[in-house]
Scaffold this motif. Structure first.
Motif, PDB file in Angstrom:
ATOM      1  N   LEU A 118      94.545 118.258 -43.827  1.00 14.54           N
ATOM      2  CA  LEU A 118      95.022 117.407 -44.920  1.00 14.54           C
ATOM      3  C   LEU A 118      93.869 116.618 -45.524  1.00 14.54           C
ATOM      4  O   LEU A 118      93.673 116.601 -46.734  1.00 14.54           O
ATOM      5  N   LEU A 119      93.084 115.982 -44.660  1.00 14.61           N
ATOM      6  CA  LEU A 119      92.016 115.142 -45.182  1.00 14.61           C
ATOM      7  C   LEU A 119      90.851 115.960 -45.728  1.00 14.61           C
ATOM      8  O   LEU A 119      90.109 115.496 -46.577  1.00 14.61           O
ATOM      9  N   TRP A 120      90.731 117.195 -45.257  1.00 16.37           N
ATOM     10  CA  TRP A 120      89.677 118.048 -45.814  1.00 16.37           C
ATOM     11  C   TRP A 120      90.117 118.701 -47.125  1.00 16.37           C
ATOM     12  O   TRP A 120      89.352 119.421 -47.752  1.00 16.37           O
ATOM     13  N   THR A 121      91.364 118.500 -47.503  1.00 16.24           N
ATOM     14  CA  THR A 121      91.813 119.011 -48.803  1.00 16.24           C
ATOM     15  C   THR A 121      91.415 117.986 -49.851  1.00 16.24           C
ATOM     16  O   THR A 121      92.090 116.992 -50.060  1.00 16.24           O
ATOM     17  N   MET A 270      97.513 108.462 -43.939  1.00 21.88           N
ATOM     18  CA  MET A 270      96.704 109.037 -42.865  1.00 21.88           C
ATOM     19  C   MET A 270      95.343 108.357 -42.777  1.00 21.88           C
ATOM     20  O   MET A 270      94.806 108.163 -41.690  1.00 21.88           O
ATOM     21  N   LEU A 271      94.802 108.002 -43.926  1.00 21.38           N
ATOM     22  CA  LEU A 271      93.522 107.293 -43.904  1.00 21.38           C
ATOM     23  C   LEU A 271      93.695 105.994 -43.143  1.00 21.38           C
ATOM     24  O   LEU A 271      92.870 105.619 -42.310  1.00 21.38           O
ATOM     25  N   THR A 272      94.787 105.295 -43.432  1.00 25.35           N
ATOM     26  CA  THR A 272      95.025 104.015 -42.781  1.00 25.35           C
ATOM     27  C   THR A 272      95.242 104.212 -41.281  1.00 25.35           C
ATOM     28  O   THR A 272      94.697 103.487 -40.460  1.00 25.35           O
ATOM     29  N   ALA A 273      96.029 105.233 -40.932  1.00 28.54           N
ATOM     30  CA  ALA A 273      96.430 105.380 -39.538  1.00 28.54           C
ATOM     31  C   ALA A 273      95.376 106.045 -38.661  1.00 28.54           C
ATOM     32  O   ALA A 273      95.247 105.722 -37.491  1.00 28.54           O
ATOM     33  N   GLU A 274      94.643 107.011 -39.224  1.00 34.69           N
ATOM     34  CA  GLU A 274      93.851 107.894 -38.389  1.00 34.69           C
ATOM     35  C   GLU A 274      92.350 107.684 -38.447  1.00 34.69           C
ATOM     36  O   GLU A 274      91.620 108.135 -37.571  1.00 34.69           O
ATOM     37  N   LEU A 275      91.899 107.072 -39.537  1.00 27.93           N
ATOM     38  CA  LEU A 275      90.466 107.092 -39.779  1.00 27.93           C
ATOM     39  C   LEU A 275      89.665 106.436 -38.665  1.00 27.93           C
ATOM     40  O   LEU A 275      88.571 106.885 -38.334  1.00 27.93           O
ATOM     41  N   ALA A 298      83.057 108.808 -45.449  1.00 23.59           N
ATOM     42  CA  ALA A 298      83.090 109.839 -46.485  1.00 23.59           C
ATOM     43  C   ALA A 298      84.523 110.162 -46.887  1.00 23.59           C
ATOM     44  O   ALA A 298      84.843 110.291 -48.072  1.00 23.59           O
ATOM     45  N   MET A 299      85.405 110.276 -45.896  1.00 27.77           N
ATOM     46  CA  MET A 299      86.802 110.579 -46.196  1.00 27.77           C
ATOM     47  C   MET A 299      87.416 109.481 -47.062  1.00 27.77           C
ATOM     48  O   MET A 299      88.114 109.743 -48.027  1.00 27.77           O
ATOM     49  N   GLU A 300      87.146 108.242 -46.681  1.00 29.74           N
ATOM     50  CA  GLU A 300      87.639 107.105 -47.454  1.00 29.74           C
ATOM     51  C   GLU A 300      87.134 107.199 -48.901  1.00 29.74           C
ATOM     52  O   GLU A 300      87.875 107.029 -49.850  1.00 29.74           O
ATOM     53  N   ALA A 301      85.858 107.508 -49.042  1.00 29.33           N
ATOM     54  CA  ALA A 301      85.257 107.485 -50.373  1.00 29.33           C
ATOM     55  C   ALA A 301      85.726 108.632 -51.274  1.00 29.33           C
ATOM     56  O   ALA A 301      85.806 108.459 -52.482  1.00 29.33           O
ATOM     57  N   PRO A 320      77.538 110.640 -52.527  1.00 32.19           N
ATOM     58  CA  PRO A 320      77.051 110.803 -51.146  1.00 32.19           C
ATOM     59  C   PRO A 320      78.162 111.286 -50.216  1.00 32.19           C
ATOM     60  O   PRO A 320      77.904 112.049 -49.288  1.00 32.19           O
ATOM     61  N   ALA A 321      79.390 110.860 -50.470  1.00 32.62           N
ATOM     62  CA  ALA A 321      80.501 111.281 -49.611  1.00 32.62           C
ATOM     63  C   ALA A 321      80.739 112.787 -49.739  1.00 32.62           C
ATOM     64  O   ALA A 321      80.915 113.493 -48.747  1.00 32.62           O
ATOM     65  N   HIS A 322      80.751 113.279 -50.950  1.00 35.82           N
ATOM     66  CA  HIS A 322      80.919 114.719 -51.159  1.00 35.82           C
ATOM     67  C   HIS A 322      79.796 115.488 -50.476  1.00 35.82           C
ATOM     68  O   HIS A 322      80.005 116.527 -49.862  1.00 35.82           O
ATOM     69  N   ARG A 323      78.593 114.948 -50.646  1.00 32.75           N
ATOM     70  CA  ARG A 323      77.431 115.599 -50.065  1.00 32.75           C
ATOM     71  C   ARG A 323      77.568 115.685 -48.550  1.00 32.75           C
ATOM     72  O   ARG A 323      77.304 116.700 -47.929  1.00 32.75           O
ATOM     73  N   ARG A 324      78.019 114.598 -47.990  1.00 33.08           N
ATOM     74  CA  ARG A 324      78.174 114.540 -46.537  1.00 33.08           C
ATOM     75  C   ARG A 324      79.208 115.577 -46.065  1.00 33.08           C
ATOM     76  O   ARG A 324      78.983 116.279 -45.084  1.00 33.08           O
ATOM     77  N   LEU A 325      80.323 115.666 -46.760  1.00 36.91           N
ATOM     78  CA  LEU A 325      81.370 116.597 -46.335  1.00 36.91           C
ATOM     79  C   LEU A 325      80.889 118.035 -46.501  1.00 36.91           C
ATOM     80  O   LEU A 325      81.096 118.879 -45.632  1.00 36.91           O
TER      81      LEU A 325
END
Ligand code: ADP
Ligand code: MG
Length: 810
Positions: A118-121, A270-275, A298-301, A320-325
Motif C-alpha cells: 500500500l505504502l509503496w503504491t 497507515m502512515l499514522t499507525a505504522e510509520l 520518505a514515505m511521509e514525504a 529526495p524522498a522519491h530518490r530514496r524510494l
C-alpha cells in the motif's frame, strides 16, 4: 497457481464467494516455495484440490445454492498472522481496520496485498489544492476552494432524472455559498450545522449565473454563488493536517470500487499507525553516505508532501524522498542480482576445460581475417571463464556486424578441445541454419563434428542425430532455443551459446540447470541496450562488450523517401546491382495482418521481377516457406545466384552476406527502431559503402526534409534516429526514450522487473550507484549474516525470491 488466480480474477466480476475462494487459493500458495517440510506442502496441495473441487462443483449446471466451503479451510482474512508480533507492515491488507476481505480483493487488482504494498503504491501525480478563496471572491466558470461553516442542509430528489441533490449552505468571512453535491445523500448526516468544511469544485452560480429551478428561498439565495463540489473535507480537529484539500494532494490510480480519495484516507491512517514501526532496509552507513532520508521520512514525504516541495519536482518524481524510494528499490534488486551472481560464481563445474592454445591458433589460422582488438579482448575474457573451476555466466554485447559469431566459435573450439560438447542456439530456424552453414565448414577443418538439429527433423534422421548427440560423436550442436526443450540427452554438454537473446538472462540458466546441466553459458545480444538497463536486465551476468567494428567498415548511409519517391531508392539499387552487388527489399509482416502483408510482399516481388529489376535475378523469402525452400533460397543468395532478395522480416537477425550493399525497407513506419537497426545491420558487412533506404508512408511531400511541423510522432522520431546515427547504443538510448523500458523489452515475457518508485530512464545514474553499493556490501558481508543486514536480506527475499529464483540457480 497464484498467477492463474489473478488471471481468473481479472476475467471479470465473479460472485463474491467465488472471488473469496479464489483468493483463499492464492493465499494458500503464498509461501509455498518457502515451506520446506514436504508434509506442509502436501497438505497445502490437498487443500487446494478441495477448493478447486468446490469451485468446479459450483460451476456444474446441477449446482443450486452456494455451498459452504469444505472446511477446515479458513478464509484468508481469519488466518492468524504468521509471525508473532510482526509489524502490520508485512501483513495482508485485509487485516487492516476498515479494509476487510471485500476491499482486499479490490486492492489486489492494484497489486496491493500488504501494508507495505500500500505504502509503496506511490501517487502518480500531485495537485496543488492550497489556494483558498472567500465565498465572495468565487468566479463563475472556474474552480474554487472555500473553507467555511455549514449553516444548513437540504436534500431534494428528482426521480425523473434519478438525481439526488444535496445543498449545503456554507458561510465564511466573505458571506455565504451554496455547495451542491450530486447523488451523495448520505452526506446529510455529516454536514450538520456548525461543522467546519473545506470544499472545492466548479463555481456555477452567483449573480447572473445559472439557477436551479427548485431553489430560491432565503435572503442570500438569489445572489450567493454555487459550488458543484468535487472534493470535500470535514475538519474535525483544526490542529490535524488535512488530507484531501488545503494542501498539495497526492493523486492515486483508481480502480472500480476504489477511489483516489479512499486511497488517500487509508494511506494516511497507515502512515499514522505504522510509520513508527517501519523497518529500515538500507544499512545506516550506506544511507548516510548517499545522503538519503529514512524510509519513514520518505514515505511521509511522498504521500503527504509539505508545501515546501515544489509541485513540479513532485510530479517529476524528483524529490529526495522519491530518490530514496527509487534507490531502495534498485538497491534491493541489485543486491538480489549480486547475490545470484555470487551463487553462480561459487558453484563448481563438474569438468575442467584446459586453455588449448593450439586449438585457438588453428582456428585463427583458417579465418579469412584478423580478429579485431575488441574481439581478442572478449575472447580472452571468455577463455579465462572457461578455464576457471566456476561456471561462466557471460553476456557478449556487440552491435550488429561486430563479429560475435567468430568469438563464440572460439569458445566452442576451446570447450570441444577438452572433450566437451557445445550447443549453439539461435532464436529462429532460419538463423540456426545460417549459423550451421557458417560454422560447420570451420568446425570440420578443426576436426569437430557439427550437426544441425532443426525442429522439423523427423524419423530416422532425427533418431540418428539424437543418438550421435547422446554418444558424443556430435560435438557442436546447432539449433534453436528449443534445443534444450527437446528430449535430447547430451553425452557431455559443457557450453551453451545463446545467440541474439535479450530476454532476462536468469531464465536461460535456470532452464539449463533444471535439466541437470552445470555448464558454461555465453549469451550474445545484438540489441545493444543502454548500460543502465543492462545492469537490471542482465544484472547477474558478467558483461563483455565488443565495442569496435571490423576495420574498413563504412557506416551505412541511410535515407528516407516518401512512398511517391520510391523510384529514387530503386534507382540506387539498380546502380549497385550493375556494380555486381546484391540487395534486400524488406516488407513488414505482422501477425494480425499476416495474410494481407504476405500478399503485398508477393505482389511487389512479381512487380519488381518484371519491371524494376527485370534484368536481375530476384528471389522471395518469407516465414511461410518450408525450411528446405528457405535455406536453398538463402544459400542461393549467399552464393550470388540471386541478386535481389525480397523478404519479410525473417532476415532480421544474423543473416550475413557481405556482398549485399543496399537495403530498401518498405513501410519503414511500421517497424520498431530496434528492428530497423537490426535490419540495417544486414548491409554494411563488407568493405563497400552500403545504403539503407527507408520508404516511409508518413512522409508527405518530397523527402525526409519535408516535415509537416508540429509535434513529432513516434514514427518520425524513429526515422530521425535512424537518419542521425548508425551506432547501436545511440539507437538503443533513443528507443528507450521513445518507448520506455517496459515496451522495449516487453516486460511480461522478459521478466524485466517492474518498479513502483524507480524509473529506468530517469534514474539511470541512480542504478549505477545502487549496483556499486550492492556489490560492495556483498563483498563485505557475503552471507548478509550481520544483524544490521537482516532486514535487507528479508526484503530481498520478500521482493525477489520468486521472480529471480534466488539461490536455486546453481
Ligand atoms: P554479428 O556480431 O552481427 O553476429 P557476425 O558474427 O555475423 O556479426 O559477423 C559479421 C561479418 O563480419 C561476418 O561476415 C564475419 O565473417 C565478419 N567478421 C567478423 N570478424 C571480423 C574481423 N575481425 N575482420 C573482418 N571481418 C570480420
Ligand atoms: Mg550474429
Amino acid at each position: 497457481m497464484r498467477r492463474q488466480v489473478v488471471e481468473a480474477l481479472a476475467q471479470g466480476p465473479h460472485p463474491l464467494w467465488v472471488e473469496v475462494t479464489l483468493m483463499a487459493l492464492r493465499v494458500l500458495f503464498e509461501d509455498f516455495e518457502r515451506s520446506a517440510e514436504l508434509d506442509r506442502r502436501r497438505a497445502t496441495v490437498e487443500r487446494a484440490k478441495r477448493l478447486l473441487q468446490y469451485l468446479r462443483a459450483a460451476r456444474a449446471p446441477s449446482f443450486q445454492a452456494v455451498p459452504s466451503p469444505p472446511d477446515p479451510i479458513p478464509p484468508p482474512w481469519t488466518r492468524q498472522p504468521s509471525v508473532e508480533g510482526a509489524p502490520l507492515w508485512e501483513q495482508p491488507i485485509q487485516f487492516v481496520k476498515g479494509v476487510g476481505p471485500k476491499r482486499a480483493l479490490i486492492l489486489a487488482r492494484l497489486g496491493i496485498r500488504s501494508v507495505e504494498d500500500l505504502l509503496w503504491t506511490l501517487p502518480w501525480r500531485y495537485e496543488d489544492r492550497t489556494r483558498l478563496s472567500r465565498t465572495n471572491q468565487l468566479v463563475p466558470g472556474t474552480q474554487g476552494m472555500i473553507c467555511g461553516v455549514v449553516r444548513g442542509v437540504r436534500v431534494k430528489t428528482i426521480p425523473r432524472r434519478r438525481l439526488t441533490i444535496l445543498e449545503a449552505t456554507v458561510e465564511d468571512a466573505g458571506g455565504q455559498a451554496h455547495a451542491i453535491f450530486f447523488n451523495q445523500p448520505y452526506l446529510e448526516a455529516q454536514f450538520t450545522a456548525g461543522t467546519q468544511v473545506l470544499l472545492s469544485g466548479r463555481v456555477v452560480g452567483g449573480p447572473g449565473g445559472r439557477q436551479l429551478a427548485w431553489h430560491g428561498t432565503g435572503p442570500m439565495a438569489a445572489t450567493a454563488p454555487r459550488l458543484e463540489v468535487d472534493e470535500y473535507e470535514i475538519l474535525v480537529d483544526p490542529q490535524e493536517p488535512t488530507v484531501h484539500l488545503g494542501r498539495i494532494v497526492p493523486v492515486y490510480h483508481e480502480t472500480r470500487g476504489w477511489s483516489s480519495r479512499q486511497m488517500r484516507a487509508l494511506v494516511r491512517s497507515m502512515l499514522t499507525a505504522e510509520l513508527g514501526r517501519v523497518r529500515e532496509v538500507l544499512p545506516d552507513a550506506l544511507r548516510r553516505r548517499q545522503k538519503l532520508p529514512t524510509l519513514a521520512q520518505a514515505m511521509e514525504a511522498v504521500h503527504a508532501p509539505t508545501a515546501a516541495l515544489s509541485l513540479e519536482e513532485l510530479n517529476r518524481g524528483g524529490t529526495p524522498a522519491h530518490r530514496r524510494l527509487a534507490f531502495e528499490e534498485l538497491f534491493v534488486l541489485e543486491m538480489a542480482l549480486a547475490s545470484r551472481h555470487a551463487t553462480v560464481a561459487r558453484a563448481v563445474k563438474p569438468f575442467r576445460v584446459s586453455p588449448s592454445p593450439g586449438m585457438i591458433h588453428r582456428l585463427q589460422s583458417i579465418l579469412p581475417f584478423r580478429l579485431t582488438r575488441a574481439q581478442e579482448r572478449v575472447i580472452d575474457e571468455i577463455v579465462r571463464d572457461l578455464t576457471s573451476p566456476h561456471p561462466m555466466n557471460r553476456l557478449i554485447q556487440g552491435d550488429v556486424g561486430s563479429g560475435k559469431t567468430v568469438v563464440a566459435l572460439h569458445a566452442v573450439a576451446v570447450a570441444c578441445a577438452s572433450g566437451l560438447q557445445a550447443a549453439l542456439m539461435a532464436p529462429t530456424e532460419l538463423l540456426a541454419e545460417q549459423h550451421y552453414l557458417n560454422v560447420a565448414p570451420l568446425c570440420a577443418r578443426l576436426g569437430l563434428q557439427a550437426v544441425l538439429l532443426s525442429g522439423k527433423e523427423r524419423g530416422t534422421s532425427k533418431r540418428e542425430l539424437v543418438a550421435r548427440i547422446a554418444e558424443g560423436t556430435a560435438q557442436v550442436i546447432v539449433g534453436t532455443h528449443a534445443l534444450l526443450q527437446h528430449k535430447v540427452r547430451f553425452a557431455k554438454l559443457g557450453l551453451a551459446v545463446i545467440d541474439e537473446q535479450h530476454k532476462f538472462g536468469v531464465l536461460q540458466r535456470k532452464m539449463l540447470v533444471d535439466k541437470g546441466y552445470q555448464l558454461d553459458v555465453l549469451i550474445m545480444t545484438a540489441t545493444p541496450i543502454p548500460r543502465t538497463l543492462a545492469m537490471t536486465v542482465y544484472g547477474d551476468l558478467d558483461v563483455s562488450v565488443i565495442d569496435a567494428l571490423p576495420p574498413g567498415r563504412k557506416p551505412v548511409q541511410t535515407m528516407a523517401f516518401a512512398a511517391s519517391q520510391r523510384r529514387k531508392g530503386y534507382q540506387l539499387v539498380v546502380d549497385e546491382l550493375r556494380a555486381g552487388r546484391q540487395a534486400y527489399v524488406v516488407f513488414p509482416l505482422v501477425e494480425e495482418s499476416e495474410k494481407v502483408d504476405l500478399e503485398a510482399a508477393e505482389m511487389a516481388y512479381r512487380r519488381l521481377q518484371q519491371e524494376e529489376f527485370a534484368a536481375f535475378r530476384v528471389g522471395l523469402i518469407h516465414g511461410k516457406l518450408k525450411a528446405e525452400q528457405r535455406s536453398s533460397i538463402m544459400a542461393a543468395f549467399k552464393a550470388g545466384d540471386l541478386d535481389v532478395l525480397v523478404a519479410t522480416t525473417v532476415i532480421e537477425v544474423g543473416v550475413d552476406v557481405p556482398n549485399a550493399t543496399v537495403m530498401i525497407v518498405e513501410h519503414a513506419e511500421r517497424f520498431g527502431l530496434a528492428q530497423l537497426h537490426q535490419l540495417r545491420g544486414r548491409v554494411g558487412r563488407g568493405a563497400q559503402q552500403s545504403y539503407c533506404v527507408l520508404i516511409d508512408a508518413t512522409i508527405k511531400g518530397y523527402g525526409a526534409w519535408a516535415r509537416d511541423g508540429g509535434g513529432r510522432s513516434p514514427a518520425e522520431q524513429r526515422r530521425e534516429a535512424m537518419l542521425r546515427s548508425t551506432d547501436g547504443f545511440v539507437i538503443a538510448e533513443e528507443d528507450l526514450r521513445i518507448r520506455g523500458p517496459g515496451e522495449m523489452f516487453g516486460t511480461r515475457q522478459s521478466g524485466l522487473p517492474e518498479f513502483r518508485a524507480a524509473n529506468l530512464v530517469r534514474d539511470a545514474a541512480l542504478i549505477e550507484v545502487a549496483r556499486r553499493e550492492a556489490f560492495a556490501l556483498l563483498r563485505e558481508d557475503p552471507e548478509l549474516s550481520r544483524p544490521e543486514h537482516r532486514d535487507l536480506q528479508e526484503a530481498m527475499r520478500r521482493r525477489w525470491h520468486a521472480k529471480l529464483a534466488l539461490g536455486e540457480v546453481s
